[in-house]
Design a protein around this motif. Structure first.
Motif, mmCIF file in Angstrom:
data_model
loop_
_atom_site.group_PDB
_atom_site.id
_atom_site.type_symbol
_atom_site.label_atom_id
_atom_site.label_comp_id
_atom_site.label_asym_id
_atom_site.label_seq_id
_atom_site.Cartn_x
_atom_site.Cartn_y
_atom_site.Cartn_z
ATOM 1 N N VAL A 240 -40.918 -12.229 -56.266
ATOM 2 C CA VAL A 240 -40.075 -11.225 -55.488
ATOM 3 C C VAL A 240 -41.191 -10.057 -54.994
ATOM 4 N N GLN A 241 -40.829 -9.844 -53.849
ATOM 5 C CA GLN A 241 -41.830 -8.830 -53.178
ATOM 6 C C GLN A 241 -41.387 -7.133 -53.663
ATOM 7 N N PRO A 242 -42.215 -6.370 -53.679
ATOM 8 C CA PRO A 242 -41.821 -5.105 -54.212
ATOM 9 C C PRO A 242 -40.621 -4.345 -53.517
ATOM 10 N N GLN A 243 -40.601 -4.553 -52.321
ATOM 11 C CA GLN A 243 -39.424 -3.640 -51.813
ATOM 12 C C GLN A 243 -38.053 -4.426 -52.134
ATOM 13 N N VAL A 244 -38.017 -5.794 -52.064
ATOM 14 C CA VAL A 244 -36.724 -6.498 -52.759
ATOM 15 C C VAL A 244 -36.597 -6.133 -54.341
ATOM 16 N N HIS A 245 -37.706 -6.277 -55.201
ATOM 17 C CA HIS A 245 -37.652 -6.190 -56.395
ATOM 18 C C HIS A 245 -37.078 -4.407 -56.875
ATOM 19 N N ARG A 246 -37.245 -3.642 -55.889
ATOM 20 C CA ARG A 246 -36.949 -2.350 -56.003
ATOM 21 C C ARG A 246 -35.442 -2.239 -55.998
ATOM 22 N N VAL A 247 -34.916 -3.054 -54.818
ATOM 23 C CA VAL A 247 -33.413 -3.237 -54.582
ATOM 24 C C VAL A 247 -32.518 -3.706 -55.866
ATOM 25 N N LEU A 248 -33.332 -4.921 -56.458
ATOM 26 C CA LEU A 248 -32.771 -5.512 -57.510
ATOM 27 C C LEU A 248 -32.780 -4.682 -58.572
ATOM 28 N N ASP A 249 -33.907 -3.601 -58.740
ATOM 29 C CA ASP A 249 -33.817 -2.806 -60.022
ATOM 30 C C ASP A 249 -32.929 -1.778 -59.812
#
Length: 114
Positions: free
Chosen positions: A80-89
């Protein structure tokens, strides 16, 4: 958005390219639903080439993980790319979904279900 599904033993790897939003989520949800209906309930979502997901994408992931778990499997996320991981988080999904650094680690994690 492009979606490619391949098998690795008992695990289906769903490689997604592009953005997941209201314009593309129906296609993704349909592919996930078809996989589950065919008995492919050990899924790895390869997000290495996903650069964005909206709340519609999150709903699709939630529906898919529920479907997999009800059938004795799971949905695991990989790369998972950082910008998408941030949304998931931010949305709390990192406590719901298992996220792995790459596809290989996600696939190996299913050995515990064997």
């Amino acid at each position: 958005m492009q979606i490619h599904i391949r098998q690795h033993d008992t695990v289906s790897i769903v490689a997604i390219t592009g953005s997941i939003d209201s314009l593309t989520v129906d296609t993704l949800s349909q592919r996930f639903e078809e996989a589950i209906a065919q008995g492919h309930v050990r899924l790895v979502a390869d997000f290495s080439l996903v650069n964005y997901t909206s709340s519609a994408g999150l709903r699709s992931l939630l529906s898919t993980v529920k479907g997999c778990r009800l059938a004795g499997g799971d949905l695991r996320m990989a790369a998972v790319q950082p910008q998408v991981h941030r949304v998931l988080d931010i949305s709390g999904f990192t406590s719901i979904l298992s996220i792995f650094p790459d596809v290989d680690h996600a696939v190996v994690s299913f050995k515990e279900l064997a």
